[in-house]
Motif scaffolding. Structure first.
Motif, PDB file in Angstrom:
ATOM      1  N   VAL A   1       4.996  -2.181   6.227  1.00 42.15           N
ATOM      2  CA  VAL A   1       5.567  -2.903   5.876  1.00 42.15           C
ATOM      3  C   VAL A   1       7.486  -2.539   5.864  1.00 42.15           C
ATOM      4  O   VAL A   1       7.524  -2.747   4.758  1.00 42.15           O
ATOM      5  CB  VAL A   1       5.448  -4.205   4.867  1.00 42.15           C
ATOM      6  CG1 VAL A   1       6.731  -5.304   4.637  1.00 42.15           C
ATOM      7  CG2 VAL A   1       3.717  -4.998   4.577  1.00 42.15           C
ATOM      8  N   LYS A   2       7.357  -1.686   6.729  1.00 44.18           N
ATOM      9  CA  LYS A   2       8.392  -1.904   6.740  1.00 44.18           C
ATOM     10  C   LYS A   2       8.887  -1.323   8.648  1.00 44.18           C
ATOM     11  O   LYS A   2       8.080  -1.111   9.622  1.00 44.18           O
ATOM     12  CB  LYS A   2       8.388  -0.106   6.858  1.00 44.18           C
ATOM     13  CG  LYS A   2       8.118   0.778   5.522  1.00 44.18           C
ATOM     14  CD  LYS A   2       8.687   0.751   4.429  1.00 44.18           C
ATOM     15  CE  LYS A   2       8.853   1.799   3.146  1.00 44.18           C
ATOM     16  NZ  LYS A   2       9.765   2.501   3.007  1.00 44.18           N
TER      17      LYS A   2
ATOM     18  N   ASP B   1      14.123  -1.993  -5.500  1.00 40.09           N
ATOM     19  CA  ASP B   1      13.495  -0.115  -5.140  1.00 40.09           C
ATOM     20  C   ASP B   1      14.319   0.956  -6.157  1.00 40.09           C
ATOM     21  O   ASP B   1      15.359   0.774  -6.143  1.00 40.09           O
ATOM     22  CB  ASP B   1      14.062  -0.133  -3.960  1.00 40.09           C
ATOM     23  CG  ASP B   1      14.438   0.960  -3.088  1.00 40.09           C
ATOM     24  OD1 ASP B   1      13.206   2.356  -4.017  1.00 40.09           O
ATOM     25  OD2 ASP B   1      14.255   1.638  -1.618  1.00 40.09           O
ATOM     26  N   LEU B   2      13.283   1.154  -6.978  1.00 41.54           N
ATOM     27  CA  LEU B   2      13.782   1.387  -7.835  1.00 41.54           C
ATOM     28  C   LEU B   2      14.412   3.119  -8.062  1.00 41.54           C
ATOM     29  O   LEU B   2      14.742   3.703  -8.341  1.00 41.54           O
ATOM     30  CB  LEU B   2      12.900   1.209  -9.177  1.00 41.54           C
ATOM     31  CG  LEU B   2      13.073   2.449 -10.547  1.00 41.54           C
ATOM     32  CD1 LEU B   2      13.879   1.262 -11.342  1.00 41.54           C
ATOM     33  CD2 LEU B   2      11.852   1.951 -11.444  1.00 41.54           C
ATOM     34  N   PHE B   3      13.360   3.991  -6.653  1.00 43.59           N
ATOM     35  CA  PHE B   3      14.051   5.175  -6.241  1.00 43.59           C
ATOM     36  C   PHE B   3      15.378   4.536  -6.173  1.00 43.59           C
ATOM     37  O   PHE B   3      15.854   5.737  -6.126  1.00 43.59           O
ATOM     38  CB  PHE B   3      13.475   5.522  -5.269  1.00 43.59           C
ATOM     39  CG  PHE B   3      13.846   6.797  -4.074  1.00 43.59           C
ATOM     40  CD1 PHE B   3      13.361   8.153  -4.882  1.00 43.59           C
ATOM     41  CD2 PHE B   3      14.540   6.132  -3.402  1.00 43.59           C
ATOM     42  CE1 PHE B   3      14.253   9.057  -4.170  1.00 43.59           C
ATOM     43  CE2 PHE B   3      15.201   7.606  -2.509  1.00 43.59           C
ATOM     44  CZ  PHE B   3      14.989   8.931  -3.077  1.00 43.59           C
ATOM     45  N   LEU B   4      15.956   4.021  -5.232  1.00 44.31           N
ATOM     46  CA  LEU B   4      17.233   3.983  -4.227  1.00 44.31           C
ATOM     47  C   LEU B   4      18.034   3.685  -5.678  1.00 44.31           C
ATOM     48  O   LEU B   4      19.415   4.363  -5.742  1.00 44.31           O
ATOM     49  CB  LEU B   4      17.310   3.121  -2.967  1.00 44.31           C
ATOM     50  CG  LEU B   4      18.195   2.738  -2.736  1.00 44.31           C
ATOM     51  CD1 LEU B   4      18.284   4.321  -2.408  1.00 44.31           C
ATOM     52  CD2 LEU B   4      18.313   1.512  -1.101  1.00 44.31           C
TER      53      LEU B   4
ATOM     54  N   VAL C   1       0.655  -1.362  -0.164  1.00 40.54           N
ATOM     55  CA  VAL C   1       0.070  -0.065  -0.134  1.00 40.54           C
ATOM     56  C   VAL C   1       0.915   1.505   0.455  1.00 40.54           C
ATOM     57  O   VAL C   1       0.645   2.586  -0.353  1.00 40.54           O
ATOM     58  CB  VAL C   1      -0.742   0.482   1.541  1.00 40.54           C
ATOM     59  CG1 VAL C   1      -1.800  -1.038   1.330  1.00 40.54           C
ATOM     60  CG2 VAL C   1      -0.230   0.013   2.323  1.00 40.54           C
ATOM     61  N   LEU C   2       2.210   1.204   0.477  1.00 40.77           N
ATOM     62  CA  LEU C   2       2.717   2.484   0.369  1.00 40.77           C
ATOM     63  C   LEU C   2       4.277   2.332  -0.520  1.00 40.77           C
ATOM     64  O   LEU C   2       4.753   1.015  -0.435  1.00 40.77           O
ATOM     65  CB  LEU C   2       3.408   2.738   1.764  1.00 40.77           C
ATOM     66  CG  LEU C   2       2.513   3.043   2.398  1.00 40.77           C
ATOM     67  CD1 LEU C   2       2.982   3.521   4.405  1.00 40.77           C
ATOM     68  CD2 LEU C   2       2.212   4.787   2.261  1.00 40.77           C
ATOM     69  N   TYR C   3       4.537   3.170  -0.678  1.00 37.40           N
ATOM     70  CA  TYR C   3       5.950   2.384  -2.011  1.00 37.40           C
ATOM     71  C   TYR C   3       7.271   2.592  -0.604  1.00 37.40           C
ATOM     72  O   TYR C   3       7.168   2.306   0.273  1.00 37.40           O
ATOM     73  CB  TYR C   3       6.030   3.954  -2.937  1.00 37.40           C
ATOM     74  CG  TYR C   3       7.472   3.475  -3.722  1.00 37.40           C
ATOM     75  CD1 TYR C   3       7.433   2.831  -5.315  1.00 37.40           C
ATOM     76  CD2 TYR C   3       8.969   4.239  -2.982  1.00 37.40           C
ATOM     77  CE1 TYR C   3       8.458   2.720  -5.609  1.00 37.40           C
ATOM     78  CE2 TYR C   3      10.119   3.548  -4.431  1.00 37.40           C
ATOM     79  CZ  TYR C   3       9.887   2.946  -5.258  1.00 37.40           C
ATOM     80  OH  TYR C   3      10.843   2.946  -6.053  1.00 37.40           O
ATOM     81  N   GLY C   4       8.178   1.550  -1.304  1.00 38.97           N
ATOM     82  CA  GLY C   4       9.368   0.657  -0.762  1.00 38.97           C
ATOM     83  C   GLY C   4       8.572  -0.209   0.378  1.00 38.97           C
ATOM     84  O   GLY C   4       9.745  -1.103   0.587  1.00 38.97           O
ATOM     85  N   GLU C   5       7.587  -1.024   0.520  1.00 37.86           N
ATOM     86  CA  GLU C   5       7.024  -2.183   1.303  1.00 37.86           C
ATOM     87  C   GLU C   5       7.814  -2.968   0.258  1.00 37.86           C
ATOM     88  O   GLU C   5       8.338  -4.500   0.878  1.00 37.86           O
ATOM     89  CB  GLU C   5       5.843  -1.965   1.210  1.00 37.86           C
ATOM     90  CG  GLU C   5       5.443  -1.228   2.172  1.00 37.86           C
ATOM     91  CD  GLU C   5       3.951  -1.580   2.655  1.00 37.86           C
ATOM     92  OE1 GLU C   5       3.362  -1.193   3.764  1.00 37.86           O
ATOM     93  OE2 GLU C   5       2.800  -2.001   1.203  1.00 37.86           O
ATOM     94  N   GLY C   6       7.343  -3.515  -1.161  1.00 37.74           N
ATOM     95  CA  GLY C   6       8.239  -4.070  -2.328  1.00 37.74           C
ATOM     96  C   GLY C   6       9.734  -4.894  -1.310  1.00 37.74           C
ATOM     97  O   GLY C   6      10.018  -5.152  -1.337  1.00 37.74           O
ATOM     98  N   ALA C   7      10.745  -3.766  -1.065  1.00 41.44           N
ATOM     99  CA  ALA C   7      12.118  -4.321  -1.428  1.00 41.44           C
ATOM    100  C   ALA C   7      12.359  -4.416   0.583  1.00 41.44           C
ATOM    101  O   ALA C   7      12.849  -5.832   0.218  1.00 41.44           O
ATOM    102  CB  ALA C   7      12.667  -2.382  -1.154  1.00 41.44           C
TER     103      ALA C   7
END
Length: 451
Positions: A132-133, A374-377, A35-41
Motif C-alpha cells: 500500500v505504497k 508516520d512516526l519515523f518521518l 505488512v510493511l512499515y509506512g503503509e499506515g501513513a
C-alpha cells in the motif's frame, strides 16, 4: 546442458517462485492490515483523500505525513486502502511482468516465461508488489510510458510519465532521462510532443491537487528532504547488485534500445537517491524493471546462451539468502521482511481512546484515527527542527494516550536496529518511559499502558 534446456529449467523455477509470491500477495490482501512499515501513513492519506483533505493542515500534536504526490492516495481511497491499494499495486506489478514477458516472446516461450515470472520472483518486486505504497504504480506507469515512447508514441508516453510522477516524485528522473535520450537522438518532433503533453498533463495534475503547488512542495518535497549519506547510498547499491545485479548489469550489456537504455540510466539515478534516511530496496524497483525490459529486447540472442539461465537462477538464490522475499524464514528481520500478521489481532484488542503506535497502519486497519501516522518521518523532521516535537511529547507526558505501541523494547532502544532508533526520537522515548509501563509484548509488539 543445452541452452533450451537451461532456459526451460529456469522458467520452471521462476514459475514456482512466482506462484509462492502470488500466494503471499493474496494473503496480504486478505489480511486487511499492514505488512510493511509506512503503509499506515499512505492508507490514512487515502482515507483523507476521499474528501480532498490529504494535505490539509492539522493542529499539533496531530501529524499526517502524506509525503507523496496524490494519485495513489485517490486510487487506494476508492475502497478499503488495505484492499484497494494492494490491488492497484498488484495490477501494476503484473503489468510490469507481462510487459517483460511480451517483449521477450521473440526468444521463445521458455525465455519469455523465465523473464516474466522471474521479474515477479526477484526480491524487490516480490516484497513490494502488494504494498500500500505508490512505488509499484509509479514504476508500472513509467514502464508503460517508456514502451509508448519506444513505439513512437511520445505524446502517450509523456502523459503516462506525468501520471507516474503524480504517483511518486522520483519518477521525474526516468522522465527526464527519456527526454535527454530523445534530444541526444535529435528526435525533435518526438521530443516536442513528449514535452508538450507532459507540460499540459502536469498543469492539469497540479490544478487538480488539493492545495496546489504549496501543498505539493510542503508534503512531497520538503518532507522528503531528509539527509543523504553517500555511505548509505553505496550500501543500497551493493544490496541492489546482490538482489537484481544480473538483470540490471546484464540488461545494460545487452545494448538496449535508446529509450530503454535511458530508462535504465534514470533507474540507477533513482537508486542513488536511496542514500536518504528511511530508504530501502524499493529504490531498486526501477533498476529491476528497466534491466528486465532490456534483457527482454535481447531475448533472441539470450535464447542461445546457456550460462545466462544459470546466472538467473543464482540471482534468485541470492535474493532468497540476503532477504526474505518468499516468507520462508519465520520471524525474519531482514530488509523488507513483512510484519507478523498477528499484530492486527493485537491492535484490535487495544482499549478505547487515543493510541500512539509506531506502525499507524495497525490503527487505520482497526478503524482508528492515528494521531501520528508516520512516526519515523515525525521523528526525522523533529530532529531537523522542521516541526515542533513539544506538543506530542507533552501529550505523552500527560498520559493522553490509552496505550503506546512499539515494535521494539523501548527500554532497550539504544541496542535496537538503526531503523528503530530513527523512528523513535530519544526525547519521545524518555517521555513514554517516564509515564508508561510495559503492559505486554505480543505478536512482535510492545504495548505500554499509563502508570
Amino acid at each position: 546442458m543445452s541452452a533450451r534446456a537451461a532456459w526451460t529449467a529456469l522458467a520452471a523455477v521462476a514459475v514456482v517462485l512466482a506462484a509462492v509470491v502470488l500466494a503471499r500477495w493474496a494473503s496480504a490482501v486478505a489480511l486487511g492490515g499492514p505488512v510493511l512499515y509506512g503503509e499506515g501513513a499512505v492508507a490514512n492519506a487515502a482515507i483523507l483523500a476521499r474528501d480532498g483533505a490529504e494535505y490539509a493542515e492539522r493542529e499539533a500534536p496531530a501529524f499526517v505525513a502524506a509525503n507523496y504526490t496524490p494519485l495513489f492516495f485517490h486510487l487506494a481511497g476508492l475502497g478499503d486502502p488495505f484492499v484497494a491499494g494492494r490491488l492497484v499495486s498488484i495490477a501494476a506489478a503484473l503489468g510490469i511482468a507481462g510487459a517483460v514477458a511480451w517483449r521477450a516472446r521473440r526468444g521463445g516461450a521458455a525465455v519469455a516465461v523465465a523473464l516474466g515470472a522471474g521479474s515477479v520472483a526477484l526480491a524487490p518486486l516480490a516484497i513490494w508488489g502488494p504494498a500500500v505504497k505508490p512505488d509499484i504504480l509509479a514504476v508500472g506507469l513509467t514502464v508503460a510510458g517508456v514502451l509508448a515512447v519506444d513505439a513512437r508514441r511520445p505524446a502517450i508516453g509523456g502523459a503516462l510519465l506525468v501520471l507516474a510522477c503524480a504517483a511518486k516524485p522520483t519518477a521525474v528522473i526516468p522522465a527526464l532521462a527519456i527526454a535527454g535520450a530523445l534530444a541526444w537522438r535529435r528526435s525533435w518532433n518526438a521530443l516536442a510532443s513528449y514535452a508538450a503533453v507532459g507540460v499540459l498533463a502536469t498543469a492539469v495534475f497540479v490544478a487538480a491537487t488539493p492545495g496546489g503547488i504549496p501543498a505539493l512542495r510542503r508534503h512531497a518535497i520538503d518532507r522528503n528532504a531528509l539527509p543523504w549519506d553517500p555511505q548509505q547510498a553505496l550500501l543500497l547499491v551493493v544490496l541492489a547488485v546482490l538482489l537484481v545485479g544480473a538483470v540490471a548489469i546484464g540488461g545494460a550489456l545487452s545494448r538496449p534500445r535508446p529509450v530503454i537504455a535511458a530508462y535504465l540510466a534514470g533507474a540507477w539515478g533513482v537508486l542513488l537517491l536511496g542514500g536518504r534516511e528511511g530508504a530501502t530496496i524499493n529504490y531498486a524497483l526501477d533498476v529491476s524493471a528497466a534491466g528486465a525490459l532490456a534483457l527482454a529486447d535481447a531475448a533472441p540472442l539470450l535464447a542461445a546462451r546457456s550460462f545466462l539461465p544459470v546466472l538467473g537462477a543464482l540471482q534468485l538464490a541470492a535474493g532468497a539468502l540476503v532477504v526474505d522475499p518468499y516468507g520462508l524464514r519465520s520471524g525474519a528481520t531482514a530488509t523488507g521482511a513483512w510484519g507478523a500478521p498477528q499484530r492486527v489481532a493485537v491492535a484490535r484488542a487495544l482499549p478505547q481512546g487515543r493510541i500512539l503506535a509506531e506502525d499507524a497502519g495497525l490503527l487505520v486497519a482497526t478503524g482508528r484515527d492515528p494521531v501520528v501516522d508516520d512516526l519515523f518521518l515525525w521523528s526525522r523532521l523533529a530532529e531537523r527542527g522542521a516541526i515542533d516535537p513539544a506538543p506530542l511529547e507533552r501529550a505523552v507526558s500527560e498520559g493522553a494516550f490509552a496505550r503506546v505501541v512499539a515494535e521494539t523494547d523501548l527500554e532497550a532502544i539504544d541496542r535496537a536496529p538503526s531503523y528503530e532508533r530513527q523512528r523513535w526520537r530519544r526525547s519521545l522515548v524518555d517521555a513514554v518511559l517516564a509515564r508508561y509501563v510495559l503492559d505486554r509484548a505480543e505478536g512482535g509488539l510492545h504495548v505500554y499502558r499509563p502508570r
